[in-house]
Design a protein around this motif. Structure first.
Motif, mmCIF file in Angstrom:
data_model
loop_
_atom_site.group_PDB
_atom_site.id
_atom_site.type_symbol
_atom_site.label_atom_id
_atom_site.label_comp_id
_atom_site.label_asym_id
_atom_site.label_seq_id
_atom_site.Cartn_x
_atom_site.Cartn_y
_atom_site.Cartn_z
ATOM 1 N N ALA A 113 9.076 -5.708 -5.218
ATOM 2 C CA ALA A 113 8.416 -6.705 -4.614
ATOM 3 C C ALA A 113 7.294 -5.813 -3.757
ATOM 4 C CB ALA A 113 9.156 -7.637 -3.805
ATOM 5 N N LEU A 114 7.945 -4.778 -2.756
ATOM 6 C CA LEU A 114 6.983 -3.996 -1.909
ATOM 7 C C LEU A 114 6.188 -3.292 -2.910
ATOM 8 C CD1 LEU A 114 9.642 -2.898 0.519
ATOM 9 C CD2 LEU A 114 7.848 -4.263 1.029
ATOM 10 N N ARG A 115 6.311 -2.843 -3.660
ATOM 11 C CA ARG A 115 5.359 -1.893 -4.770
ATOM 12 C C ARG A 115 4.261 -2.743 -5.243
ATOM 13 N NH1 ARG A 115 6.221 2.474 -9.427
ATOM 14 N NH2 ARG A 115 4.051 2.346 -10.317
ATOM 15 N N ALA A 116 4.702 -3.935 -5.570
ATOM 16 C CA ALA A 116 3.622 -4.816 -6.068
ATOM 17 C C ALA A 116 2.787 -5.354 -5.029
ATOM 18 C CB ALA A 116 4.454 -6.117 -6.733
ATOM 19 N N VAL A 117 3.169 -5.691 -3.733
ATOM 20 C CA VAL A 117 2.391 -6.079 -2.745
ATOM 21 C C VAL A 117 1.475 -4.771 -2.079
ATOM 22 C CG1 VAL A 117 3.913 -5.782 -0.706
ATOM 23 C CG2 VAL A 117 2.153 -7.599 -0.550
ATOM 24 N N ILE A 118 1.931 -3.773 -2.203
ATOM 25 C CA ILE A 118 1.130 -2.569 -1.723
ATOM 26 C C ILE A 118 0.210 -2.244 -2.736
ATOM 27 C CG2 ILE A 118 1.340 0.075 -1.678
ATOM 28 C CD1 ILE A 118 4.160 -0.360 -0.734
ATOM 29 N N ASP A 119 0.337 -2.399 -3.931
ATOM 30 C CA ASP A 119 -0.812 -2.384 -5.004
ATOM 31 C C ASP A 119 -1.690 -3.383 -5.016
ATOM 32 O OD1 ASP A 119 0.154 0.101 -6.141
ATOM 33 O OD2 ASP A 119 1.467 -0.971 -7.937
ATOM 34 N N ARG A 120 -1.178 -4.590 -4.756
ATOM 35 C CA ARG A 120 -2.296 -5.952 -4.678
ATOM 36 C C ARG A 120 -3.075 -5.324 -3.346
ATOM 37 N NH1 ARG A 120 2.040 -8.915 -6.121
ATOM 38 N NH2 ARG A 120 2.114 -9.773 -4.070
ATOM 39 N N SER A 121 -2.732 -4.991 -2.049
ATOM 40 C CA SER A 121 -3.297 -4.887 -0.978
ATOM 41 C C SER A 121 -4.223 -3.836 -0.958
ATOM 42 C CB SER A 121 -2.268 -4.557 0.045
ATOM 43 O OG SER A 121 -1.295 -5.831 0.388
#
Length: 551
Positions: free
Chosen positions: A312-320
């Motif tokens: 979940a953290l990797r996904a939100v970092i990438d999206r951000s």
């Protein structure tokens, strides 16, 4: 990062100022809970000014102050009665000027809150609107409407307050006014030119005093959909920040911020900034507030609300990073603020057991992860002390308006607003000048060991950990501002990425699992959130641990 701060507007034709905000670490001060200078149990501006050396020594670049304006305090100062005056409980305008000057002398920039979506029901405009009655031109500065039903006894539409209950209150003459928050906080009507002109004046008032920027409260809420249409169902608070509603994130807000950007540019070019508190359905929608002619930063609430989970953290970092790079804006990262449960407590749950040691271990690891990411980071007062949420406040001391409305938010914001412990053996632990003096919210006895004085000089303390982390972040050439990270191969439950820039390379490794892991050593150890074990070309990372490497 720039440390030479000037309060004067840039001279015409001068060179552009460095964009200090792209990699700044900004520390939020909640004024009533930071430091009490006069011993009345309430934090104040002189108390804050006296404690600014703590923030300099911590290593932050700027301080953001939540509202201290003249207010009846129905919502802890977010109900503003006079945008150009300091509430006597916090001090005077002279104290505000002195605080700005002291911060600048210490190399700290200063950001003030501005509250443009609503004011107090004691604001002179609103009082005049009540006095003059239906049809008065001043009522058009708010959203006054007749009600529905045979006698106008029903609200004009079905909108609900974020704090619970209807978003409308009826006045004695029979009309209703809109308040998306507490009834004491009537919403401005931003279709009215007088509202625009008033806030242009307010911005210039504080910029003239030397403030370096503004945090824009409810930046997504100023413009409402034409006709104020019904939503069609209840429990609207569950939609906020998740999908579109007709009173938030309307396209019309962007013209307001383009206007504000021009005003900010009059004062020091790129030095004066505005930060959006914009709860939007996606980080891509938040990025729209940061186009080149609008605001400079927006809080990353999607990151704040992400669980302690690697995928979940990797996904939100990438999206951000993708969303912010598209508008050439820095990403921001934040873990706590004055409206949410402190992350040392949020991260404590494993199987619902609320293990405090686990929560602090994860909080420290989360801090190193956040500070390793490209862009700007926000810290909330007390997180550098490892403070947990205070979950056992007696009902009689609570002041959060959401608590008393019985719906909407959970009404638990008081728990993250308990005053800071600075020193001593008895409450309020140096918050005020007298031992055993008053404190507007009570502190737990256990906070004696978490005070600034108790942790200073202890190499294992959370405070010294934060000081080391911010010093390394400032010194390492690959940390701070940037646009990208390179993900490295890693086992399930582990995040590993590389950053390069300015002549250096850096690797961050995070073990988010519940077990120690032996991983290849990618470089020279810089800092770890917990003790790590050496091996032959490998390093053992304990559970819930982040490590920084020079690579």
């Amino acid at each position: 990062m720039t440390q030479n701060v000037t309060a004067a507007p840039a001279a015409p034709g001068s060179a552009p100022a460095p964009q200090w905000w792209r990699d700044a670490v900004i520390y939020q001060v909640y004024p009533r809970s930071f430091a009490d200078g006069n011993g009345d149990g309430m934090g104040d501006l002189p108390g804050i000014a006296a404690r600014l050396p703590h923030l300099r020594d911590l290593g932050v670049d700027a301080v953001w102050l939540s509202p201290f304006y003249a207010s009846p305090q129905a919502d802890a100062g977010y109900d503003v009665a006079d945008y150009r005056a300091v509430d006597p409980m916090f001090g005077t305008l002279t104290d505000a000027d002195a605080l700005i000057r002291e911060a600048h002398a210490l190399g700290l920039r200063v950001i003030f809150d501005i509250v443009p979506n609503h004011c107090s029901d004691r604001h002179e405009w609103f009082l005049q609107a009540l006095r003059e009655g239906p049809g008065a031109p001043v009522r058009d500065r708010f959203h006054f409407l007749p009600g529905k039903g045979p006698d106008g006894e029903l609200p004009p539409n079905d909108w609900e307050s974020v704090f619970g209950g209807p978003a409308w209150t009826r006045v004695e003459d029979g009309e209703w006014y809109l308040h998306l928050f507490a009834p004491e906080q009537p919403d401005f009507n931003w279709d009215h030119p007088a509202v625009h002109e008033e806030f242009r004046s307010v911005l210039r008032f504080w910029l003239d005093l030397g403030v370096d920027g503004f945090r824009v409260d409810v930046a997504h809420g100023l413009v409402k959909a034409s006709g104020l249409p019904d939503i069609g169902h209840g429990e609207q608070v569950k939609l906020l920040g998740k999908q579109e509603v007709p009173y938030f994130d309307q396209d019309g807000v962007h013209a307001i911020y383009r206007d504000w950007r021009r005003i900010l540019a009059e004062y020091g070019g790129a030095e004066r900034i505005a930060v959006a508190e914009a709860w939007t359905p996606t980080v891509e929608r938040s990025a729209r507030y940061l186009r080149h002619d609008e605001l400079h930063q927006a809080f990353n609430f999607e990151y704040l609300t992400t669980d302690w989970d690697a995928a979940a953290l990797r996904a939100v970092i990438d999206r951000s990073l993708t969303a912010m790079n598209a508008v050439d804006a820095p990403a921001t990262w934040v873990l706590s603020n004055h409206d949410v449960v402190r992350h040392a407590t949020r991260f404590a749950d494993g199987d619902g057991d609320g293990d405090a040691a686990r929560g602090l271990r994860r909080a420290r690891a989360a801090t190193l992860l956040m500070l390793a990411l490209p862009g700007s980071a926000y810290l909330y007062q007390g997180e550098e002390l490892g403070l947990p949420e205070v979950t056992e406040l007696p009902d009689e001391v609570r002041q959060d308006p959401a608590f008393f409305r019985g719906a909407g938010q959970d009404g638990t914001r008081d728990g993250c607003r308990v005053p800071l412990p600075w020193s001593g053996r008895r409450a309020p632990f140096g918050f005020g000048p007298a031992e055993g003096g008053p404190s507007w919210l009570p502190q737990p006895d256990s906070w004696q060991g978490l005070s600034v004085a108790a942790q200073t000089g202890d190499p294992d303390s959370t405070l010294e950990f934060y000081r080391r982390a911010l010093a390394v972040r400032r010194a390492h050439p690959a940390l701070g501002a940037g646009r990208d990270i390179v993900w490295l191969p890693s086992p399930e439950g582990v995040l590993a990425f590389r950053r390069t820039g300015r002549g250096g390379s850096f690797v961050c490794t995070v073990n988010l699992t519940a077990s120690p892991l032996s991983l290849p050593t990618p470089g020279t150890l810089l800092l770890a959130s917990a003790d790590v074990g050496p091996g032959a070309g490998r390093t053992v990372l304990p559970a819930d641990t982040t490590v920084w490497w020079a690579a």
